[in-house]
Design a protein around this motif. Sequence first.
Motif, PDB file in Angstrom:
ATOM      1  N   THR A  44     -60.744  -0.134 -18.192  1.00  0.00           N
ATOM      2  CA  THR A  44     -61.338  -0.254 -16.851  1.00  0.00           C
ATOM      3  C   THR A  44     -61.158  -1.660 -16.281  1.00  0.00           C
ATOM      4  O   THR A  44     -61.569  -1.919 -15.146  1.00  0.00           O
ATOM      5  N   ALA A  45     -60.573  -2.565 -17.051  1.00  0.00           N
ATOM      6  CA  ALA A  45     -60.445  -3.958 -16.606  1.00  0.00           C
ATOM      7  C   ALA A  45     -59.683  -4.042 -15.290  1.00  0.00           C
ATOM      8  O   ALA A  45     -58.667  -3.357 -15.088  1.00  0.00           O
ATOM      9  N   ARG A  46     -60.183  -4.865 -14.388  1.00  0.00           N
ATOM     10  CA  ARG A  46     -59.557  -5.060 -13.080  1.00  0.00           C
ATOM     11  C   ARG A  46     -59.511  -6.547 -12.751  1.00  0.00           C
ATOM     12  O   ARG A  46     -60.396  -7.299 -13.116  1.00  0.00           O
ATOM     13  N   PHE A  47     -58.473  -6.939 -12.033  1.00  0.00           N
ATOM     14  CA  PHE A  47     -58.338  -8.336 -11.624  1.00  0.00           C
ATOM     15  C   PHE A  47     -59.513  -8.732 -10.741  1.00  0.00           C
ATOM     16  O   PHE A  47     -59.922  -7.987  -9.849  1.00  0.00           O
ATOM     17  N   MET A  48     -60.042  -9.922 -10.977  1.00  0.00           N
ATOM     18  CA  MET A  48     -61.181 -10.423 -10.216  1.00  0.00           C
ATOM     19  C   MET A  48     -60.775 -11.593  -9.312  1.00  0.00           C
ATOM     20  O   MET A  48     -60.859 -11.517  -8.098  1.00  0.00           O
ATOM     21  N   ASN A  76     -45.070 -18.492 -25.277  1.00  0.00           N
ATOM     22  CA  ASN A  76     -44.219 -17.484 -25.904  1.00  0.00           C
ATOM     23  C   ASN A  76     -44.936 -16.731 -27.022  1.00  0.00           C
ATOM     24  O   ASN A  76     -44.302 -16.107 -27.868  1.00  0.00           O
ATOM     25  N   ALA A  77     -46.270 -16.758 -27.015  1.00  0.00           N
ATOM     26  CA  ALA A  77     -47.039 -16.117 -28.094  1.00  0.00           C
ATOM     27  C   ALA A  77     -47.371 -14.652 -27.814  1.00  0.00           C
ATOM     28  O   ALA A  77     -47.922 -13.970 -28.664  1.00  0.00           O
ATOM     29  N   GLY A  78     -47.049 -14.178 -26.606  1.00  0.00           N
ATOM     30  CA  GLY A  78     -47.317 -12.769 -26.291  1.00  0.00           C
ATOM     31  C   GLY A  78     -48.709 -12.521 -25.772  1.00  0.00           C
ATOM     32  O   GLY A  78     -49.259 -11.425 -25.937  1.00  0.00           O
ATOM     33  N   LYS A  79     -49.296 -13.513 -25.095  1.00  0.00           N
ATOM     34  CA  LYS A  79     -50.675 -13.395 -24.613  1.00  0.00           C
ATOM     35  C   LYS A  79     -50.820 -12.290 -23.570  1.00  0.00           C
ATOM     36  O   LYS A  79     -51.721 -11.448 -23.667  1.00  0.00           O
ATOM     37  N   SER A  80     -49.971 -12.289 -22.558  1.00  0.00           N
ATOM     38  CA  SER A  80     -50.074 -11.283 -21.503  1.00  0.00           C
ATOM     39  C   SER A  80     -49.856  -9.880 -22.063  1.00  0.00           C
ATOM     40  O   SER A  80     -50.551  -8.931 -21.690  1.00  0.00           O
ATOM     41  N   SER A  81     -48.899  -9.758 -22.984  1.00  0.00           N
ATOM     42  CA  SER A  81     -48.632  -8.451 -23.590  1.00  0.00           C
ATOM     43  C   SER A  81     -49.830  -7.948 -24.382  1.00  0.00           C
ATOM     44  O   SER A  81     -50.139  -6.752 -24.375  1.00  0.00           O
ATOM     45  N   ALA A  82     -50.536  -8.858 -25.039  1.00  0.00           N
ATOM     46  CA  ALA A  82     -51.713  -8.462 -25.808  1.00  0.00           C
ATOM     47  C   ALA A  82     -52.835  -7.984 -24.890  1.00  0.00           C
ATOM     48  O   ALA A  82     -53.495  -6.975 -25.174  1.00  0.00           O
ATOM     49  N   ALA A 142     -49.328  -4.081 -16.365  1.00  0.00           N
ATOM     50  CA  ALA A 142     -49.147  -5.331 -15.627  1.00  0.00           C
ATOM     51  C   ALA A 142     -50.459  -5.975 -15.196  1.00  0.00           C
ATOM     52  O   ALA A 142     -50.496  -6.687 -14.200  1.00  0.00           O
ATOM     53  N   LEU A 143     -51.556  -5.712 -15.928  1.00  0.00           N
ATOM     54  CA  LEU A 143     -52.814  -6.366 -15.566  1.00  0.00           C
ATOM     55  C   LEU A 143     -52.654  -7.878 -15.693  1.00  0.00           C
ATOM     56  O   LEU A 143     -52.947  -8.627 -14.771  1.00  0.00           O
ATOM     57  N   ALA A 144     -52.197  -8.304 -16.863  1.00  0.00           N
ATOM     58  CA  ALA A 144     -51.845  -9.711 -17.049  1.00  0.00           C
ATOM     59  C   ALA A 144     -50.348  -9.816 -16.828  1.00  0.00           C
ATOM     60  O   ALA A 144     -49.557  -9.182 -17.522  1.00  0.00           O
ATOM     61  N   ARG A 145     -49.957 -10.581 -15.860  1.00  0.00           N
ATOM     62  CA  ARG A 145     -48.548 -10.639 -15.476  1.00  0.00           C
ATOM     63  C   ARG A 145     -47.752 -11.454 -16.486  1.00  0.00           C
ATOM     64  O   ARG A 145     -48.070 -12.591 -16.784  1.00  0.00           O
ATOM     65  N   THR A 146     -46.695 -10.840 -16.990  1.00  0.00           N
ATOM     66  CA  THR A 146     -45.775 -11.556 -17.858  1.00  0.00           C
ATOM     67  C   THR A 146     -44.697 -12.181 -16.987  1.00  0.00           C
ATOM     68  O   THR A 146     -44.326 -11.640 -15.951  1.00  0.00           O
ATOM     69  N   SER A 147     -44.229 -13.318 -17.401  1.00  0.00           N
ATOM     70  CA  SER A 147     -43.229 -14.039 -16.609  1.00  0.00           C
ATOM     71  C   SER A 147     -41.977 -14.259 -17.438  1.00  0.00           C
ATOM     72  O   SER A 147     -42.038 -14.504 -18.640  1.00  0.00           O
TER      73      SER A 147
END
Length: 215
Positions: free
Chosen positions: A16-20, A44-50, A59-64
């Motif tokens: 249910t997480a949503r961008f704030m 490069n640790a994979g934070k957004s993917s996690a 794509a909640l956390a945008r990877t670049s």
Amino acid sequence: MSTPHDSPVPRLNYPTARFMISAPTLALCPDDTGAEVAFAGRSNAGKSSAINALTQQNALARTSRTPGRTQLINFFTVMNDESRRLVDLPGYGYAKVPEAVKIEWQKHLSDYLRGRFSLRGLVLLMDVRHPLTEFDQMMLDYADQRGMPVHILLTKADKLKKGPASAALQKVRSRLKEWEDLVSVQLFSSLKRDGVVTLSQKLDQWLHTPEDANQ
């Protein structure tokens, strides 16, 4: 008579997480109330993917494609509740940016980690093949100064076979033995979604609020 510690910790629904909101500095972050958990790691640790694996969103956390490009503190609500937040901190240590910019990022990270009252815990992501970098040690020192718990995700565990992955886990645990009261460690693979349940359970504990005991 029961206490909040006797009651089961409610399970939160992370999909249910949503961008704030995004904030460039501590002063522009949301009100410092409720409970939040921050995710930090080298670019490069994979934070957004996690975060995307946890929330089952692509794509909640945008990877670049450019590591370290995201320079903002990003907040997400959980279960439409602004008092419970996931926080995506800027990646650090790998980006090809001027040294002055890196120093500025470090200052904002320091301000946030030291001055954010609602921060309940830090999820620190490390590539299982390259753990405990200088940045990781710096983050552990920040947490230690506050007495704040840290949960380490050894990411990209699918890149190693089971034996070497387990050996890497034990090596990190051994090196962090002095912090064992505050630090927990697990293997994690965003690609295979291995470790998501364990991570969710840790977040449930940290995002538990006194109001939960009255529900």
